[in-house]
Design an enzyme around this catalytic site. Structure first.
Site, short mmCIF file in Angstrom:
data_model
loop_
_atom_site.label_atom_id
_atom_site.label_comp_id
_atom_site.label_asym_id
_atom_site.label_seq_id
_atom_site.Cartn_x
_atom_site.Cartn_y
_atom_site.Cartn_z
N THR A 145 56.17 -84.32 -103.34
CA THR A 145 54.66 -84.51 -103.13
C THR A 145 53.61 -85.99 -102.62
O THR A 145 52.18 -85.70 -102.47
CB THR A 145 54.12 -84.40 -104.37
N ALA A 146 53.72 -86.92 -102.66
CA ALA A 146 53.97 -88.21 -102.67
C ALA A 146 53.31 -88.32 -100.79
O ALA A 146 52.96 -87.38 -99.78
CB ALA A 146 53.86 -89.85 -103.35
N TYR A 147 54.01 -89.50 -99.96
CA TYR A 147 54.40 -89.90 -98.89
C TYR A 147 55.03 -88.83 -97.91
O TYR A 147 54.55 -88.27 -96.89
CB TYR A 147 55.08 -91.16 -98.62
N ALA A 148 55.92 -88.17 -98.20
CA ALA A 148 56.72 -87.26 -97.98
C ALA A 148 56.11 -86.47 -97.69
O ALA A 148 56.04 -85.69 -96.22
CB ALA A 148 58.28 -86.35 -98.70
N ASP A 162 48.73 -91.87 -111.32
CA ASP A 162 50.27 -91.69 -110.47
C ASP A 162 50.78 -93.34 -110.60
O ASP A 162 51.52 -93.64 -111.18
CB ASP A 162 49.75 -91.01 -109.40
N GLY A 163 49.69 -94.42 -110.15
CA GLY A 163 50.24 -94.85 -109.95
C GLY A 163 50.57 -96.06 -111.19
O GLY A 163 51.43 -96.91 -111.27
N ASN A 177 59.41 -92.41 -106.57
CA ASN A 177 59.17 -91.72 -105.61
C ASN A 177 59.50 -91.93 -104.44
O ASN A 177 60.42 -90.53 -104.05
CB ASN A 177 57.63 -92.43 -104.81
N ASP A 209 58.86 -93.75 -86.37
CA ASP A 209 58.41 -95.24 -86.79
C ASP A 209 58.95 -95.56 -88.73
O ASP A 209 59.46 -96.76 -89.49
CB ASP A 209 56.87 -94.88 -87.91
#
Length: 528
Positions: free
Chosen positions: A301-304, A162-163, A260, A290
């Site tokens: 669907t990533a960090y979230a 994905d990167g 993203n 934080d």
């Protein structure tokens, strides 16, 4: 338009009607008004703009939200693509052979102009490959920091995870060419293609036989102290003690597109971040924790999702706002329309500043006088689908995130036939009546059956005494009963409650009286 924009527009209209107004002042006001205006657009048939006999949307194309059928998003070429950008995953030896095979096929078979990063041509693993010298002179190179690829690339192919797709998105801060991503990385949520038959798949795409997913991006603008200004110079940090600080010698952009999410966190500070969140100029809440995530549907669907947010299909026009470890149990992630503008500032009473990163890159500090403005960009990333939008997304949920993957609950296995199962289902639909037999009776029947089997061994000896007893006395002696249930031990269990007593049958056959009181009393008591 908010109140400030309306005032500026009125001033501009008034000055344009005055012939004595200086042109320079009018030009400045015009540029200021243009700066406040922003384009709210989504990639999606227009909804009906009239409601009932009288109501309708104000006719302003910039304010109308359109929704497009995802199945109608198909790739087409106005002219055959001639140039292709190939981006491969860095520091991965497994990607080198597919990379060499792909660029050789594109240059020799398809006669296309292939662009690669200049750093790729210098990698030892690439230069030592046996087939690389044959294609090295046919490749075009570019440098991310100096070269602009906006009008040079017709098509993008990514080899990796994905990167690689996120990096390809960062190279184009306006219109992005169609992107075809092959899964050669770790996760591969955004890379639906397999490299085993890449010739057939790339040929289909070049012929225009492919579906598209328009992945929306976020336009992020950092406003320094109320207006754009360069960051103050700071001493160069020590990489061993402060690796999170940017190099002051590198000028960081203040206007970026992200695929993203944009992350605002407390950085190295031990204190909670205290951020004020505004939506279209209205203060919504204060974020204590934080930090805060502002994500696209692709980034949901990533960090979230790791921070507890919902997963949104990339074709849904929305912006996800997710707190990072909030100091409040009631602070849940929210989804807002894609056309709004979010503004995040550091609260005046905050103990520390905040830090921002865009898709994990370009990290920089946000001070108390600064603000970050986020809205949906008009330039999405056209991601090519392996099958279609729905199939690709749910396949990624299953393969990468193991969504709803669990062991199946076992069904009942009691030896019933299919007909019996159907009867059970019909019985479940019809609840038992009030006069139905109590389920506890079944347990008593089983217990009584065991007692009756133990008493069957005495039947033969009892039968021998039956005739003798009947001739000596006119009444039949009391039949054996179960001590546990008080039921005649000669009671026929198969006949059910309406069956006959075996003692009655025996005495009847020998001329005895079948209406024995003790036996009848036991039967009236029933199996219970």
């Amino acid at each position: 338009m908010n109140e400030e924009e309306m005032q500026l527009a009125q001033m501009l209209a008034f000055m344009e009607t005055k012939p004595m107004a200086p042109k320079s002042q009018a030009a400045k006001l015009k540029e200021k008004v243009k700066g406040f205006r922003r384009t709210r657009s989504l990639n999606a048939p227009s909804p009906i703009q009239q409601f009932g006999p009288c109501g309708r949307i104000m006719r302003n194309s910039a304010m109308i939200m359109t929704i497009q059928d995802p199945a109608s998003q198909r790739l087409t070429w106005y002219k055959p693509p001639l140039s292709v950008l190939v981006i491969k995953k860095v520091r991965d030896a497994m990607v080198i052979p597919p990379f060499i095979e792909l660029v050789s096929w594109l240059t020799l078979e398809k006669r296309m102009v292939v662009f690669v990063e200049a750093s790729v041509l210098e990698e030892p693993l690439v230069t030592k490959h046996a087939k690389f010298p044959d294609v090295k002179d046919k490749l075009m190179s570019f440098n991310e920091k100096h070269d602009d690829l906006t009008d040079k690339i017709d098509f993008i192919i990514c080899l990796g995870g994905d990167g690689t797709l996120l990096y390809a998105s960062s190279l184009f801060q306006q219109s992005v060419p169609p992107v075809m991503a092959f899964h050669l990385g770790s996760l591969g949520f955004l890379t639906p293609f397999k490299f085993s038959n890449f010739q057939e798949q790339v040929t289909n795409v070049l012929e225009g036989h492919a579906a598209l997913t328009l992945r929306s991006r976020l336009r992020c603008i950092i406003v320094r102290g109320g207006y754009d200004k360069p960051q103050p110079k700071k001493p160069k940090p020590d990489a061993t003690t402060a690796p999170w600080l940017p190099d002051p010698g590198v000028k960081l952009p203040s206007n970026l597109l992200v695929l993203n999410e944009v992350v605002i966190d407390r950085g190295p500070s031990p204190y909670l971040s205290n951020l004020d969140l505004y939506l279209d100029g209205r203060r919504i809440t204060s974020v204590q924790g934080d930090g805060l995530l502002v994500s696209t549907p692709t980034g949901s669907t990533a960090y979230a999702v790791a921070a507890g947010a919902s997963m949104i299909h990339p074709s849904v026009p929305a912006i996800m706002v997710t707190p990072i470890c909030p100091h409040s149990l009631s602070f849940r992630p929210i989804i807002v329309p894609a056309g709004v503008e979010l503004k995040i500032t550091v609260s005046k009473d905050s103990r520390n500043t905040a830090w921002i990163s865009f898709d994990g890159r370009m990290r920089q500090e946000l001070t108390h006088d600064d603000s970050l403005r986020v809205t949906t960009s008009i330039y999405p990333v056209p991601s090519i689908c392996a099958e279609d939008q729905i199939a690709d997304w749910f396949a990624s949920l299953d393969d990468c995130l193991r969504w709803n993957d669990r062991k199946r609950q076992r069904h009942f296995d009691d030896g019933n036939t299919a007909a019996d199962d159907a009867n059970l289902m019909s019985d479940d639909a019809n609840p038992p009546s009030a006069d139905a037999k109590n389920p506890s009776d079944d347990a008593n029947h089983q217990c009584d059956g065991a007692n009756r089997l133990s008493d069957d061994g005495n039947l033969m000896s009892d039968d021998g005494n039956m005739s003798e007893s009947s001739s000596a006395s006119s009444s039949v002696p009391t039949t054996p009963t179960s001590a546990a249930s008080g039921v005649c031990a000669l009671y026929d269990a198969e006949a059910g409650p309406s069956g006959l007593c075996r003692v009655a049958e025996i005495t009847e056959s020998e001329g005895g009286d079948s209406d024995d009181d003790s036996c009848n009393d036991n039967h009236e008591a029933g199996p219970s």
